[in-house]
Every structure is written in C-alpha cells, then in structure tokens.
Design a protein around this motif. Structure first.
Motif, PDB file in Angstrom:
ATOM      1  N   ASP A  34       0.820  -1.221   0.000  1.00  0.00           N
ATOM      2  CA  ASP A  34       0.000   0.000   0.000  1.00  0.00           C
ATOM      3  C   ASP A  34       0.851   1.267   0.000  1.00  0.00           C
ATOM      4  O   ASP A  34       0.334   2.374  -0.079  1.00  0.00           O
ATOM      5  CB  ASP A  34      -0.994   0.003   1.181  1.00  0.00           C
ATOM      6  N   LYS A  35       2.177   1.108   0.146  1.00  0.00           N
ATOM      7  CA  LYS A  35       3.096   2.248   0.003  1.00  0.00           C
ATOM      8  C   LYS A  35       4.501   1.709  -0.272  1.00  0.00           C
ATOM      9  O   LYS A  35       4.763   0.507  -0.075  1.00  0.00           O
ATOM     10  CB  LYS A  35       3.088   3.117   1.260  1.00  0.00           C
ATOM     11  N   PHE A  36       5.396   2.589  -0.726  1.00  0.00           N
ATOM     12  CA  PHE A  36       6.769   2.176  -1.009  1.00  0.00           C
ATOM     13  C   PHE A  36       7.577   2.327   0.277  1.00  0.00           C
ATOM     14  O   PHE A  36       8.180   3.362   0.539  1.00  0.00           O
ATOM     15  CB  PHE A  36       7.375   3.039  -2.127  1.00  0.00           C
ATOM     16  N   ALA A  37       7.524   1.304   1.134  1.00  0.00           N
ATOM     17  CA  ALA A  37       8.215   1.376   2.417  1.00  0.00           C
ATOM     18  C   ALA A  37       8.459  -0.033   2.946  1.00  0.00           C
ATOM     19  O   ALA A  37       7.719  -0.967   2.606  1.00  0.00           O
ATOM     20  CB  ALA A  37       7.374   2.162   3.420  1.00  0.00           C
ATOM     21  N   ALA A  38       9.496  -0.172   3.789  1.00  0.00           N
ATOM     22  CA  ALA A  38       9.848  -1.480   4.342  1.00  0.00           C
ATOM     23  C   ALA A  38       8.710  -2.048   5.185  1.00  0.00           C
ATOM     24  O   ALA A  38       8.541  -3.261   5.269  1.00  0.00           O
ATOM     25  CB  ALA A  38      11.116  -1.354   5.181  1.00  0.00           C
ATOM     26  N   ASP A  39       7.926  -1.163   5.817  1.00  0.00           N
ATOM     27  CA  ASP A  39       6.857  -1.640   6.708  1.00  0.00           C
ATOM     28  C   ASP A  39       5.468  -1.523   6.065  1.00  0.00           C
ATOM     29  O   ASP A  39       4.454  -1.470   6.778  1.00  0.00           O
ATOM     30  CB  ASP A  39       6.893  -0.873   8.035  1.00  0.00           C
ATOM     31  N   ALA A  40       5.426  -1.492   4.751  1.00  0.00           N
ATOM     32  CA  ALA A  40       4.131  -1.365   4.068  1.00  0.00           C
ATOM     33  C   ALA A  40       3.267  -2.595   4.331  1.00  0.00           C
ATOM     34  O   ALA A  40       3.778  -3.684   4.588  1.00  0.00           O
ATOM     35  CB  ALA A  40       4.373  -1.217   2.563  1.00  0.00           C
ATOM     36  N   ASP A  64       7.317  -6.999  -5.586  1.00  0.00           N
ATOM     37  CA  ASP A  64       8.088  -8.249  -5.692  1.00  0.00           C
ATOM     38  C   ASP A  64       7.274  -9.227  -6.548  1.00  0.00           C
ATOM     39  O   ASP A  64       6.066  -9.042  -6.733  1.00  0.00           O
ATOM     40  CB  ASP A  64       8.331  -8.843  -4.292  1.00  0.00           C
ATOM     41  N   ILE A  65       7.948 -10.272  -7.023  1.00  0.00           N
ATOM     42  CA  ILE A  65       7.209 -11.334  -7.701  1.00  0.00           C
ATOM     43  C   ILE A  65       6.642 -12.272  -6.624  1.00  0.00           C
ATOM     44  O   ILE A  65       7.190 -12.357  -5.525  1.00  0.00           O
ATOM     45  CB  ILE A  65       8.082 -12.102  -8.728  1.00  0.00           C
ATOM     46  N   ASP A  69      13.370  -6.185   3.320  1.00  0.00           N
ATOM     47  CA  ASP A  69      13.302  -7.636   3.536  1.00  0.00           C
ATOM     48  C   ASP A  69      11.980  -8.246   3.065  1.00  0.00           C
ATOM     49  O   ASP A  69      11.947  -9.328   2.486  1.00  0.00           O
ATOM     50  CB  ASP A  69      13.502  -7.967   5.023  1.00  0.00           C
ATOM     51  N   LYS A  70      10.905  -7.524   3.336  1.00  0.00           N
ATOM     52  CA  LYS A  70       9.580  -8.032   2.995  1.00  0.00           C
ATOM     53  C   LYS A  70       9.413  -8.285   1.488  1.00  0.00           C
ATOM     54  O   LYS A  70       8.593  -9.114   1.085  1.00  0.00           O
ATOM     55  CB  LYS A  70       8.576  -6.967   3.454  1.00  0.00           C
ATOM     56  N   PHE A  71      10.177  -7.535   0.684  1.00  0.00           N
ATOM     57  CA  PHE A  71      10.028  -7.659  -0.774  1.00  0.00           C
ATOM     58  C   PHE A  71      11.288  -8.242  -1.428  1.00  0.00           C
ATOM     59  O   PHE A  71      11.568  -8.016  -2.603  1.00  0.00           O
ATOM     60  CB  PHE A  71       9.655  -6.291  -1.369  1.00  0.00           C
ATOM     61  N   ALA A  72      12.046  -8.991  -0.621  1.00  0.00           N
ATOM     62  CA  ALA A  72      13.302  -9.578  -1.119  1.00  0.00           C
ATOM     63  C   ALA A  72      13.132 -11.062  -1.449  1.00  0.00           C
ATOM     64  O   ALA A  72      14.054 -11.704  -1.942  1.00  0.00           O
ATOM     65  CB  ALA A  72      14.398  -9.413  -0.068  1.00  0.00           C
TER      66      ALA A  72
END
Ligand code: 3PG
Length: 407
Positions: free
Chosen positions: A275-281, A299-300, A330-333
């Motif tokens: 919902d936003k471009f952030a590590a804690d989104a 991320d895929i 990390d969430k999108f890695a």
C-alpha cells in the motif's frame, strides 16, 4: 586479447591496470574487498614469475588530488591478500603519485617480485580525457602492460586504453579474461537451453540488454519493476505500480520479437503488492491479472517463483541481471532471494550460472551463495555494456595490440 601466460616476465616492469575501486566508509575502511580479491590471481602470478609489478587503479570520481580518494587505505589488505607480509617485503610499496620523479625512483628500486601501488590515476584530469602525452608517461614506467580492470573496460581512459598505444605487448589479466569468457563467450555460445533472467526497476535501463539477449537465449524471465510496463502493454491494470508510459510500445515490440524468435518469454503470474513504497508497508499476494487500484507491485509472488524455477530446471546456462523486487526491503526480497538460491542449486548440478553485475551480485552475497556461482562479474556498467553487445574500449585496445603484433 593477448595471453598473459605467453609473456616473458622475469625482471620485467609490468604496468598492471586493475579496478580497485572499492567502497570505503567514513573512516576510510574498506566495506567490500571483492574487487581487491579478484585482482589478486594476476598479481600473484606476476610476482611468482619474477616481474616488478607497477599496480594502478582509480578510486571514485575525484576532481583533482583529494585525500579521501587516495589508494593508501588499500595497502594493508592488498599486502595481506598477496601474502607479501610473509614473503619478500614488509608490504606493498605505495607511491603518492602515478607519474613523475618519485614514481620513477620507486620503480627503479623495485626488486623482482615486488609490488608498487601507484596513486589514484584519476588525480590527473588527463586520465579520463585520455590525453596521449599522459598515456605515454604511464607507459614509460614499464616494459609491458596488463589490463585486468574489467570494471573500467568500458572507459577509454589513458590507463585503460591510451597506454596500449605506447606499451607493447599489452595483454589481458586473468580476471579480465575470465569476465570475457563468461559474459561474452558463454553467453554468445551457451550450452543450451540458455535462460536469461532480467530484472530491475526500469525497462528503459535494460532495453539494450534484453534486445541483445533475445538474440541468444531460449528462455527469458522478467522480474522487477519493469514488468508493470509489460503488464500495461498487455492491457492489464497495474494499480499504482511503476510504469514507464513511453516504453509501453517498446514492451509490446520486445514481446513480439520474443515470439518471432521462438524465445519463451515468461512474465510473473503473481505479484506482491504494497500500500506504500516502504519497508513496513502492508502487503498481499495477488494474481498479475488482479492488481487492485492504489496498490503497487514490489516483488514477484510464490506462484511466479515456482514457474520460474520449473523453467530454470530445464536449462544448461543461466545469466542473471537485476533484482526481482525491491530487495533492499526484507519483505520484498523473497523473489530475488529465491532466484539466488535456485541458481546456487543449479550450479551444483553442473549448470553454468553467471551473475552479470550490479544489484544481483549484492543479492547473491546477501543469500550467502556467491561461492556457488560459475561466475560473478566485478563490473557494473562494464557488464551491462558487454551484455548489450557493445565494444569495450579497454578490450578493443588489447585486441588491436594483438593484431598489431601478428600483422
Ligand atoms: C565501477 O565502479 O563501475 C567502475 O570502477 C568504473 O567506475 P566509473 O563509473 O567511475 O568509471
């Protein structure tokens, strides 16, 4: 390019251009010594064959002489990696200039097997301007030239290109040769099936690479922010994902080229949206065909990872350039790390795995599988240009040097 193993080295002064452009922190401590380690095999070979090694590199992009861009902080690590402490000398000798009387004196005093590290070659503006008189001064220090600076081979500078006009023979070091063997040799004549994985945020920065790889590969897997431009080209809704509107037609034409050439182009079938471009989104996994308004893909998804892995299982050669998502968070890695793990597994089964520079190298290192890959490029811009099929001036100069000798 000429072969270092054929050069007569005993007692010879050898000008080695390496790319020791390593990151330093605020206290001038090296934070990643990969490039120094990569330069070591050539230097060790020269030492053990009795050459006098005159080592040169740039560091950063200094404007004139700047203390924070001196190569002095590299000396202890270089000495340690070369094992010099334990052998002939106390450490690598360092000059405070790259040409001139002090350097000439130190070169004259170099014993066989000794190493003299010159100061940052970019302290002279003539280096980047590739001024012939300056290249001639560098050349005058030595009897032969070895270029091992793959990361700087896309620059036509005095120490990477100009010097070859005045110093013969001019040959490639082992690192430069290995980079060419993989990024050019293995990619141009791959064991098939050959898959290319291209990621990154923007399609605009990877057009040349995709076009060039489409000529060579059997399978093309796309990930990263660039996929949303492809989705839009297919008429899908992409929410607030990154899209390069002016590249939608290009994405269409790349998909058509893939089809015409019989290349299997795979786009992710699901994505992780935030919902936003952030590590804690806040995030959720959705099919690529159902990205909700107000959400952006970062991320895929797991289904895509599965499909990509199945495709990769069929291959004999894989090249990877660019992350699958925003892997700094990390969430999108997850997608990027899955690709790194898959390539490590394939390497173990004899597949040639090539990591083509930049962010994918960081991903492979983060996952801890760097030592598993067939080749990890030390070049950023140089790898991209080589993969785009461009001629690298540093390499072309060595080819010309060979041609001049054989004519
Ligand atoms: C790099 O870090 O890509 C190379 O060392 C080249 O540096 P440059 O982009 O400053 O020429």
């Amino acid at each position: 390019v000429g072969d270092l193993k054929e050069a007569d080295l005993k007692g010879k002064r050898v000008f080695v251009r390496a790319d020791l452009n390593v990151p330093l922190d605020g206290d001038l401590k090296i934070t990643d010594d990969t490039r120094i380690r990569a330069a070591v095999p050539t230097i060790k070979y020269l030492i053990s064959n009795g050459a006098k090694v005159i080592l040169s590199s740039h560091l950063g992009r200094p404007k004139g002489v700047t203390d924070k861009y001196r190569l002095t902080p590299l000396v202890p690590r270089l000495s340690e990696l070369l094992g010099i402490k334990a052998s002939l000398f106390s450490q690598v000798e360092k000059a405070d200039d790259s040409i001139g009387p002090e350097v000439e004196k130190k070169v004259a005093a170099l014993p066989d097997g000794g190493v003299l590290l010159l100061e940052n070659v970019r302290f002279y503006p003539e280096e980047e301007k590739n001024v012939p008189e300056h290249a001639q001064k560098l050349a005058a220090l030595a009897d032969l030239y070895v270029n091992d600076a793959f990361g700087t081979a896309h620059r036509a500078h005095a120490s990477t290109e100009g010097v070859t006009k005045f110093l013969k023979p001019s040959v490639a070091g082992f690192l430069l040769q290995k980079e060419l063997d993989y990024l050019d040799g293995a990619v141009s004549n791959p064991k098939r099936p050959f898959a290319a994985i291209v990621g990154g945020s923007k399609v605009s920065s990877k057009i040349g690479v995709i076009e060039s790889l489409l000529e060579k590969c059997n399978i093309l897997l796309l990930g990263g922010g660039m996929i949303f431009t492809f989705f839009k080209a297919q008429g899908l809704s992409v929410g607030s994902s990154l899209v390069e509107e002016d590249k939608i037609d290009l994405a269409k034409s790349l998909m058509k080229t893939a089809k015409d050439k019989g290349v299997s182009l795979l786009l992710p079938t699901d994505v992780v949206v935030a919902d936003k471009f952030a590590a804690d989104a806040n995030s959720k996994i959705v099919p690529s065909t159902a990205i909700p308004d107000g959400w952006m893909g970062l991320d895929i998804g797991p289904d895509s990872v599965k499909t990509f892995n199945e495709a990769l299982d069929t291959t004999k050669t894989v090249i990877w350039n660019g992350p699958m998502g925003v892997f700094e968070f990390d969430k999108f890695a997850v997608g990027t790390e899955a690709v790194a793990k898959k390539l490590a597994e394939l390497s173990g089964k004899g597949v040639t795995t090539i990591i083509g520079g930049g962010d994918s190298v960081a991903a492979v290192e983060k996952v801890g599988v760097a030592d598993k890959m067939s080749h990890i490029s030390t070049g950023g811009g140089a790898s991209l240009e080589l993969l785009e099929g461009k001629v690298l001036p540093g390499v072309a100069a060595l080819d010309e040097a060979v041609a001049a000798v054989t004519v």
